[in-house]
Design a protein around this motif. Sequence first.
Motif, PDB file in Angstrom:
ATOM      1  N   MET A   1       0.808  -1.186   0.000  1.00 22.08           N
ATOM      2  CA  MET A   1       0.000   0.000   0.000  1.00 22.08           C
ATOM      3  C   MET A   1       0.863   1.268   0.000  1.00 22.08           C
ATOM      4  N   SER A   2       2.004   1.241   0.753  1.00 24.19           N
ATOM      5  CA  SER A   2       2.855   2.429   0.802  1.00 24.19           C
ATOM      6  C   SER A   2       3.506   2.678  -0.558  1.00 24.19           C
ATOM      7  N   GLU A   3       3.752   1.617  -1.333  1.00 22.02           N
ATOM      8  CA  GLU A   3       4.303   1.782  -2.666  1.00 22.02           C
ATOM      9  C   GLU A   3       3.312   2.528  -3.557  1.00 22.02           C
ATOM     10  N   LEU A   4       2.053   2.192  -3.461  1.00 24.19           N
ATOM     11  CA  LEU A   4       1.009   2.859  -4.221  1.00 24.19           C
ATOM     12  C   LEU A   4       0.914   4.326  -3.810  1.00 24.19           C
ATOM     13  N   MET A   5       0.976   4.585  -2.519  1.00 22.50           N
ATOM     14  CA  MET A   5       0.909   5.967  -2.032  1.00 22.50           C
ATOM     15  C   MET A   5       2.108   6.778  -2.536  1.00 22.50           C
ATOM     16  N   GLU A   6       3.269   6.147  -2.578  1.00 18.99           N
ATOM     17  CA  GLU A   6       4.461   6.829  -3.076  1.00 18.99           C
ATOM     18  C   GLU A   6       4.295   7.165  -4.562  1.00 18.99           C
ATOM     19  N   MET A   7       3.737   6.243  -5.335  1.00 16.24           N
ATOM     20  CA  MET A   7       3.503   6.491  -6.759  1.00 16.24           C
ATOM     21  C   MET A   7       2.514   7.633  -6.941  1.00 16.24           C
ATOM     22  N   VAL A   8       1.459   7.646  -6.130  1.00 15.78           N
ATOM     23  CA  VAL A   8       0.461   8.721  -6.206  1.00 15.78           C
ATOM     24  C   VAL A   8       1.108  10.051  -5.835  1.00 15.78           C
ATOM     25  N   ARG A   9       1.928  10.064  -4.793  1.00 18.82           N
ATOM     26  CA  ARG A   9       2.608  11.280  -4.366  1.00 18.82           C
ATOM     27  C   ARG A   9       3.537  11.797  -5.471  1.00 18.82           C
ATOM     28  N   GLU A  10       4.286  10.898  -6.103  1.00 17.26           N
ATOM     29  CA  GLU A  10       5.188  11.305  -7.184  1.00 17.26           C
ATOM     30  C   GLU A  10       4.405  11.875  -8.368  1.00 17.26           C
ATOM     31  N   ALA A  11       3.287  11.232  -8.704  1.00 17.18           N
ATOM     32  CA  ALA A  11       2.456  11.726  -9.802  1.00 17.18           C
ATOM     33  C   ALA A  11       1.895  13.105  -9.464  1.00 17.18           C
ATOM     34  N   ALA A  12       1.465  13.290  -8.219  1.00 14.07           N
ATOM     35  CA  ALA A  12       0.934  14.592  -7.804  1.00 14.07           C
ATOM     36  C   ALA A  12       2.034  15.650  -7.835  1.00 14.07           C
ATOM     37  N   ASP A  13       3.237  15.304  -7.396  1.00 15.70           N
ATOM     38  CA  ASP A  13       4.355  16.253  -7.424  1.00 15.70           C
ATOM     39  C   ASP A  13       4.695  16.647  -8.858  1.00 15.70           C
ATOM     40  N   THR A  14       4.708  15.662  -9.749  1.00 17.02           N
ATOM     41  CA  THR A  14       4.999  15.935 -11.158  1.00 17.02           C
ATOM     42  C   THR A  14       3.934  16.843 -11.758  1.00 17.02           C
ATOM     43  N   ALA A  15       2.673  16.549 -11.469  1.00 18.14           N
ATOM     44  CA  ALA A  15       1.577  17.369 -11.995  1.00 18.14           C
ATOM     45  C   ALA A  15       1.656  18.794 -11.435  1.00 18.14           C
ATOM     46  N   ALA A  16       1.982  18.920 -10.154  1.00 19.30           N
ATOM     47  CA  ALA A  16       2.089  20.243  -9.544  1.00 19.30           C
ATOM     48  C   ALA A  16       3.227  21.041 -10.181  1.00 19.30           C
ATOM     49  N   LYS A  17       4.355  20.381 -10.454  1.00 22.01           N
ATOM     50  CA  LYS A  17       5.480  21.077 -11.082  1.00 22.01           C
ATOM     51  C   LYS A  17       5.113  21.533 -12.489  1.00 22.01           C
ATOM     52  N   ARG A  18       4.455  20.661 -13.237  1.00 23.89           N
ATOM     53  CA  ARG A  18       4.050  21.047 -14.601  1.00 23.89           C
ATOM     54  C   ARG A  18       3.068  22.207 -14.571  1.00 23.89           C
ATOM     55  N   LEU A  19       2.138  22.180 -13.623  1.00 24.09           N
ATOM     56  CA  LEU A  19       1.175  23.262 -13.497  1.00 24.09           C
ATOM     57  C   LEU A  19       1.881  24.563 -13.140  1.00 24.09           C
ATOM     58  N   ASP A  20       2.842  24.487 -12.214  1.00 22.38           N
ATOM     59  CA  ASP A  20       3.611  25.670 -11.834  1.00 22.38           C
ATOM     60  C   ASP A  20       4.411  26.197 -13.026  1.00 22.38           C
ATOM     61  N   ASP A  21       5.021  25.301 -13.788  1.00 27.18           N
ATOM     62  CA  ASP A  21       5.775  25.710 -14.975  1.00 27.18           C
ATOM     63  C   ASP A  21       4.868  26.416 -15.979  1.00 27.18           C
ATOM     64  N   MET A  22       3.691  25.858 -16.207  1.00 34.29           N
ATOM     65  CA  MET A  22       2.767  26.462 -17.171  1.00 34.29           C
ATOM     66  C   MET A  22       2.290  27.832 -16.688  1.00 34.29           C
ATOM     67  N   TYR A  23       2.061  27.972 -15.394  1.00 32.36           N
ATOM     68  CA  TYR A  23       1.668  29.258 -14.839  1.00 32.36           C
ATOM     69  C   TYR A  23       2.787  30.281 -15.051  1.00 32.36           C
ATOM     70  N   ARG A  24       4.027  29.892 -14.721  1.00 29.64           N
ATOM     71  CA  ARG A  24       5.160  30.805 -14.881  1.00 29.64           C
ATOM     72  C   ARG A  24       5.347  31.200 -16.341  1.00 29.64           C
ATOM     73  N   VAL A  25       5.208  30.236 -17.242  1.00 27.71           N
ATOM     74  CA  VAL A  25       5.337  30.534 -18.674  1.00 27.71           C
ATOM     75  C   VAL A  25       4.234  31.491 -19.111  1.00 27.71           C
ATOM     76  N   SER A  26       3.011  31.286 -18.630  1.00 33.61           N
ATOM     77  CA  SER A  26       1.898  32.177 -18.991  1.00 33.61           C
ATOM     78  C   SER A  26       2.165  33.605 -18.535  1.00 33.61           C
ATOM     79  N   VAL A  27       2.659  33.764 -17.315  1.00 31.65           N
ATOM     80  CA  VAL A  27       2.980  35.103 -16.809  1.00 31.65           C
ATOM     81  C   VAL A  27       4.064  35.743 -17.670  1.00 31.65           C
ATOM     82  N   LEU A  28       5.105  34.975 -18.001  1.00 31.88           N
ATOM     83  CA  LEU A  28       6.188  35.505 -18.830  1.00 31.88           C
ATOM     84  C   LEU A  28       5.695  35.874 -20.223  1.00 31.88           C
ATOM     85  N   ARG A  29       4.803  35.074 -20.776  1.00 34.29           N
ATOM     86  CA  ARG A  29       4.265  35.378 -22.117  1.00 34.29           C
ATOM     87  C   ARG A  29       3.411  36.641 -22.094  1.00 34.29           C
TER      88      ARG A  29
END
Length: 135
Positions: free
Chosen positions: A1-29
Motif C-alpha cells: 500500500m505504501s508503494e502505491l501511495m508513493e507512486m500517487v505522491r510522485e504523480a501529484a508532485d509531477t503534476a504540480a510542477k508542470r502546473l507551476d511551470d505552465m503558470y510561470r510561462v503564462s505570466v512571462l508570455r
Amino acid sequence: MSELMEMVREAADTAAKRLDDMYRVSVLRIQRGALKKLLDSQYRELGTAVYGMCRRNEEDAEQINTMTVQIDGTRRRIAALDKRIDDIMGMVRCPDCGSSVKMKTLYCSACGKKLGATEEEIYENENEMNIPQED
C-alpha cells in the motif's frame, strides 16, 4: 500500500510542477506581449521622427539615437523573457535561425542546422538522468 501511495505522491508532485511551470510561462508570455506592444509603439515613434527629420532636412540625430537605445533595451528585455520561457519549457534557440527546439535535438527542425550535442553526449546525459531510451 505504501508503494502505491508513493507512486500517487510522485504523480501529484509531477503534476504540480508542470502546473507551476505552465503558470510561470503564462505570466512571462503576458509580460512578453506587453513588451512587444511597447516595441511596436517605439518603432512607430522612431519612424515618425525619421520621417519628420527627412521632411525638414534636419541633420540632428540625437532624438533618433535616444529612441534607438530605448528600442535596443526593449529588445533585450524580450530576449531575456524568451530565454526564461525556453529554460522552463526545456528548449534552446538554434544559433542559426533562432527557432526554439527541444534541448536534446541534434538538428534544428526549422533550418536543419546541426546543433551542439552529439548522439553520444545525448545518450550519456540520458543515462545520467535515468531517462528510458526509445527503441
